[in-house]
Motif scaffolding. Structure first.
Motif, PDB file in Angstrom:
ATOM      1  N   TRP A  70       0.807  -1.213   0.000  1.00  0.00           N
ATOM      2  CA  TRP A  70       0.000   0.000   0.000  1.00  0.00           C
ATOM      3  C   TRP A  70       0.840   1.263   0.000  1.00  0.00           C
ATOM      4  N   THR A  71       2.019   1.224   0.568  1.00  0.00           N
ATOM      5  CA  THR A  71       2.862   2.425   0.549  1.00  0.00           C
ATOM      6  C   THR A  71       3.294   2.767  -0.873  1.00  0.00           C
ATOM      7  N   SER A 110       0.291   4.180  -2.667  1.00  0.00           N
ATOM      8  CA  SER A 110       0.023   5.561  -2.266  1.00  0.00           C
ATOM      9  C   SER A 110       1.028   6.520  -2.896  1.00  0.00           C
TER      10      SER A 110
END
Length: 258
Positions: free
Chosen positions: A22-23, A26
């Motif tokens: 998810w990083t 993002s």
């Protein structure tokens, strides 16, 4: 364990830890979104900009404006890839499975850096074409001189930034310490040094400012002068920072118990 098996193992670790995936996602969303907003704003206010800013305007770099914040997610990704193993104690299991520490580190860095490069290139191309579509008459084509180099360079920047973050985390052996070092360096120390005449030269050789030159097609500094290096020279400085961090991380891994 063979190197392909090590790569497979490290890839499994990365994709099964939701926070690391998810990083990177993002980083893509933040970079593209903020860049699009800024490009739309520039198009609507371009005529109100000072003449000097109009003359030195870099439409390619405008497409990567969101990288200023998006790089924070890349830093977090690099830190988590290494730091999670130390915080959970998984590092002992990993080194028991792969006793050759050089092979273990090489596999981890290769898998994570390759993933960061792929995401970085997708981010840079999407961000570029989205930004140019919003710049209107102030846009530039990817076939213009140095533009393709800058777009590819933005992806390379993200990959090397992840590598640097992993090396620093390996040295510090702690996600909290690594984040507490890297985020202030990029978002506090670097801007402060850049804003002071006496320390501006030092700031130009920090990894983010030197590496950022690869994304520029108009080579000027904040004071309107040419930087002391070209795009690839600045990127080489960033690579040197990353290699130094990786070597330091390997020495710590080799000489200290997990």
């Amino acid at each position: 364990m063979s190197f392909p098996a090590i790569l497979q193992s490290e890839w499994t670790k990365i994709r099964t830890v939701g926070s690391t995936v998810w990083t990177l996602a993002s980083a893509l969303v933040v970079t593209v979104g903020l860049s699009a907003l800024l490009c739309g704003f520039i198009d609507s206010t371009f005529e109100d900009m000072p003449k000097q800013q109009q003359l030195t305007f870099d439409p390619t770099m405008a497409s990567f404006a969101g990288m200023t914040l998006g790089q924070a997610a890349v830093i977090v990704f690099g830190v988590l890839v290494v730091g999670t193993e130390y915080s959970t104690g998984m590092i002992r299991t990993s080194l028991a499975a792969v006793p050759r520490r050089a092979g273990f580190l090489a596999g981890k860095l290769t898998a994570a850096t390759a993933l960061a490069l792929v995401v970085g290139l997708v981010t840079s191309f999407v961000s570029f074409f989205t930004g140019q579509s919003l710049l209107g008459d102030h846009s530039i084509a990817i076939g213009e001189p140095n533009v393709l180099r800058a777009v590819v360079g933005a992806g390379l920047y993200m990959a090397v930034l992840a590598l640097f973050s992993m090396g620093m985390t390996m040295i510090l052996r702690s996600s909290m310490l690594a984040l507490g070092t890297l985020l202030p360096l990029f978002f506090l120390i670097s801007p402060i040094l850049s804003s002071v005449d006496a320390t501006r030269t030092v700031a130009e050789y920090l990894p983010n400012q030197a590496g950022g030159a690869i994304m520029q097609t108009v080579q000027v500094t904040l004071d309107g002068n040419e930087p002391p290096y070209g795009p690839w020279g600045g990127f080489a400085i960033m690579v040197a920072w990353a290699l130094a961090a990786v070597i330091g991380g390997f020495l710590v891994l080799k000489n200290r118990d997990a």
